[in-house]
Design an enzyme around this catalytic site. Structure first.
Site, PDB file in Angstrom:
ATOM      1  N   SER A 244      28.846  65.295  35.732  1.00  0.00           N
ATOM      2  CA  SER A 244      28.692  65.102  34.292  1.00  0.00           C
ATOM      3  C   SER A 244      27.914  66.285  33.734  1.00  0.00           C
ATOM      4  O   SER A 244      27.475  67.158  34.478  1.00  0.00           O
ATOM      5  CB  SER A 244      27.944  63.802  34.010  1.00  0.00           C
ATOM      6  OG  SER A 244      26.571  63.993  34.289  1.00  0.00           O
ATOM      7  N   LYS A 245      27.733  66.256  32.425  1.00  0.00           N
ATOM      8  CA  LYS A 245      27.052  67.371  31.768  1.00  0.00           C
ATOM      9  C   LYS A 245      25.649  67.596  32.307  1.00  0.00           C
ATOM     10  O   LYS A 245      25.112  68.697  32.204  1.00  0.00           O
ATOM     11  CB  LYS A 245      27.007  67.143  30.258  1.00  0.00           C
ATOM     12  CG  LYS A 245      28.360  67.388  29.626  1.00  0.00           C
ATOM     13  CD  LYS A 245      28.239  67.660  28.146  1.00  0.00           C
ATOM     14  CE  LYS A 245      29.613  67.962  27.580  1.00  0.00           C
ATOM     15  NZ  LYS A 245      29.889  67.244  26.346  1.00  0.00           N
ATOM     16  N   ARG A 246      25.054  66.538  32.879  1.00  0.00           N
ATOM     17  CA  ARG A 246      23.728  66.700  33.472  1.00  0.00           C
ATOM     18  C   ARG A 246      23.728  67.797  34.542  1.00  0.00           C
ATOM     19  O   ARG A 246      22.723  68.419  34.822  1.00  0.00           O
ATOM     20  CB  ARG A 246      23.277  65.405  34.153  1.00  0.00           C
ATOM     21  CG  ARG A 246      22.558  64.439  33.259  1.00  0.00           C
ATOM     22  CD  ARG A 246      22.124  63.231  34.058  1.00  0.00           C
ATOM     23  NE  ARG A 246      23.245  62.620  34.762  1.00  0.00           N
ATOM     24  CZ  ARG A 246      23.356  62.535  36.079  1.00  0.00           C
ATOM     25  NH1 ARG A 246      22.411  63.015  36.851  1.00  0.00           N
ATOM     26  NH2 ARG A 246      24.404  61.960  36.622  1.00  0.00           N
ATOM     27  N   HIS A 247      24.876  67.966  35.182  1.00  0.00           N
ATOM     28  CA  HIS A 247      24.967  68.949  36.268  1.00  0.00           C
ATOM     29  C   HIS A 247      25.270  70.360  35.761  1.00  0.00           C
ATOM     30  O   HIS A 247      25.401  71.275  36.552  1.00  0.00           O
ATOM     31  CB  HIS A 247      26.066  68.536  37.256  1.00  0.00           C
ATOM     32  CG  HIS A 247      25.807  67.223  37.919  1.00  0.00           C
ATOM     33  ND1 HIS A 247      26.521  66.084  37.618  1.00  0.00           N
ATOM     34  CD2 HIS A 247      24.898  66.864  38.855  1.00  0.00           C
ATOM     35  CE1 HIS A 247      26.071  65.081  38.351  1.00  0.00           C
ATOM     36  NE2 HIS A 247      25.088  65.524  39.105  1.00  0.00           N
ATOM     37  N   GLY A 248      25.455  70.522  34.463  1.00  0.00           N
ATOM     38  CA  GLY A 248      25.847  71.830  33.926  1.00  0.00           C
ATOM     39  C   GLY A 248      27.202  71.701  33.257  1.00  0.00           C
ATOM     40  O   GLY A 248      27.628  70.598  32.920  1.00  0.00           O
TER      41      GLY A 248
END
Ligand code: GLU
Length: 481
Positions: A244-248
């Site tokens: 997800s966006k949390r990972h970049g």
């Protein structure tokens, strides 16, 4: 056996996610490997969330990755009449029935089930309505949906990735296939379209496994052979959670913007859940096509490793001729406000591309060679200054003195190396101790192309001025910042 027909069926409700791009790539590779046909179908039935802008981003992303479709793009929204006709055909054959229950009634039934501690399943009260009653209500304009009548028998298939998967029909609810406004629910639309487009292999994310028994039941009721299903594994972040966006960045377009090359991205995506066997990782397009099989797709989730993507991109960068990288690099330099005064940038690109990870990185390094004052001191550069102490500035000045005479006309890599060797020897220095301070002064780092090449591309005036300036600053402050 006729050649396979596969499809990629994105919903244009967002950007092109790396997971979607990977699904598209696997379909494309399979079509190319088998001499089959790759169909692109845009599933734009969610009218509120689907936009033309998203469709464009998806088409652009596929185009950038070099994934060409053979048929389409077809837009699912255009097939409403066929979806409706299929639903009605199922009602005529008693495989589906009209349901007049309102949302409020269904909510009440659901609450009741919850109170009793049961999983809610529609109790089929509308299935037993006499045909005359159904007609009477329809004639009176009472809204109705169409529900599919799910049998009790087992629904199983041999998934090309996961092997045998089975569900019990009795565990599935009689699901709605047509809304009261006559639009199809996803499972019906997909099956109706896949049948109409003669799709033979459905290759998609394994988040769709739970839809598959419903779709198989629909295929059977519509009198069609079921396609081969291949559910490809999820993509996880390095922490083992769903990517997800949390990972970049998760949008393909972001990687394009970050200076990843399309063939590197494609190579990287291909290895997310597929293995060509052995430990080969860099694969040209033709090799990927030749080696791709559904058997090579792994069951276990794939991990998105951004460091590996950068490494792979670095491999592609160094193999590309500077000519090919030039347009993207100059675009980036313009954005950075760098003025290269009409100079041919190809030799600079050539000398930095080997140790660069992305186009942005190439552009940054070219910019530093055009204007050494843009460099920032990294940890290794700082450590060298600390370690060498006063010798750092002294050696830098000695090197500048030795190179000064080459200013006019002899500023070539070969001559520069010869002069540096002479200077090191006459001062009793190891060549490295003479060269490393130059590297740090010009680039801020201890890692770069060979120092003589670096000096050549930076040119005499800028090199000498920068070397003297840094020597002075380090001597004064004990730091090159
Ligand atoms: N539109 C669906 C999605 O984006 C496609 C599902 C399928 O491939 O069957 O998830």
């Amino acid at each position: 056996m006729p050649p396979p027909r596969v499809r990629f069926a994105p919903s244009p409700t967002g950007y092109l996610h790396v997971g979607g791009a990977r699904t598209a790539l696997f379909n494309w590779l399979y079509a190319r490997h088998t001499g089959g046909t790759f169909v692109l179908r845009i599933e734009d039935t969610d009218r509120e969330r689907s936009t033309d802008a998203h469709t464009k981003v998806i088409l652009d992303g596929l185009g950038w990755l070099g994934i060409q479709w053979d048929e389409g793009p077809f837009f699912q929204g255009a097939y409403g009449p066929r979806h409706k006709a299929d639903a009605e055909r199922l009602v005529e054959g008693s495989a589906a029935y009209r349901c007049f229950c309102t949302r409020e009634e269904l909510d009440a039934q659901r609450r009741e089930a919850e109170r009793a501690g049961l999983t809610f399943r529609y109790d089929r009260r509308c299935q037993s309505l006499p045909p005359e009653e159904v007609e009477r209500r329809r004639a009176a304009g009472v809204p109705s949906t169409i529900r599919f009548l799910v049998g009790d028998e087992e629904i199983a298939w041999d998934d090309a990735v996961h092997g045998r998967i089975s569900f019990q029909g009795r565990d599935l609810d009689d699901f709605v296939i047509l809304r009261s406004d006559d639009t199809a629910i996803y499972n019906l639309a997909v099956v109706s379209d896949d049948i109409a487009m003669a799709i033979t292999h459905v290759i998609r994310g394994d988040d769709h496994i739970s839809n598959t028994p419903k779709q198989i039941a629909l295929y059977r009721a519509l009198g069609h052979e079921i396609p081969v299903f291949a559910h490809v594994p999820m993509i996880l972040g390095p922490d083992g959670k769903k990517l997800s966006k949390r990972h970049g960045a998760t949008a393909v377009g972001d990687y394009q913007d970050q200076g990843i090359l399309a063939p590197a991205m494609r190579n990287f995506l291909a290895l997310l859940g597929w293995s060509p066997g052995g430990d080969r990782e860099i694969l040209a397009e033709e090799e990927m096509i030749a080696l791709f099989t559904l058997e090579g797709i792994q069951k276990k989730a794939a991990v998105f490793d951004a460091t590996k993507l950068e490494w792979m991109n670095g491999e592609y960068l160094s193999a590309r001729p500077a000519d090919e990288l030039l347009p993207a690099v100059t675009r980036r330099l313009e954005q950075m406000g760098v003025d290269w005064g009409g100079r041919d940038l190809r030799p600079l690109i050539e000398s930095v591309k080997t140790r660069s990870r992305t186009i942005l990185h190439v552009a940054e390094r070219v910019a530093v060679r055009l204007e050494p004052s843009r460099s920032t001191l990294d940890e290794k550069g700082e450590a060298l200054i600390r370690k060498m102490g006063p010798a750092f500035a002294t050696n830098l000045e000695r090197a500048a003195d030795a190179l000064e005479p080459l200013r006019n006309g002899e500023w070539t890599a070969e001559q520069l190396l010869a002069s540096l060797k002479d200077a090191a020897e006459s001062h009793g220095l190891k060549l490295g101790d003479a060269m490393q301070p130059i590297r740090v002064a010009l680039t801020g780092s201890t890692v770069s192309e060979p120092v003589n090449e670096l000096l050549e591309v930076v040119g005499p005036d800028r090199s000498l001025a920068r070397m003297r300036e840094v020597a002075e600053r380090v001597r004064g402050a004990g730091s090159a910042r």
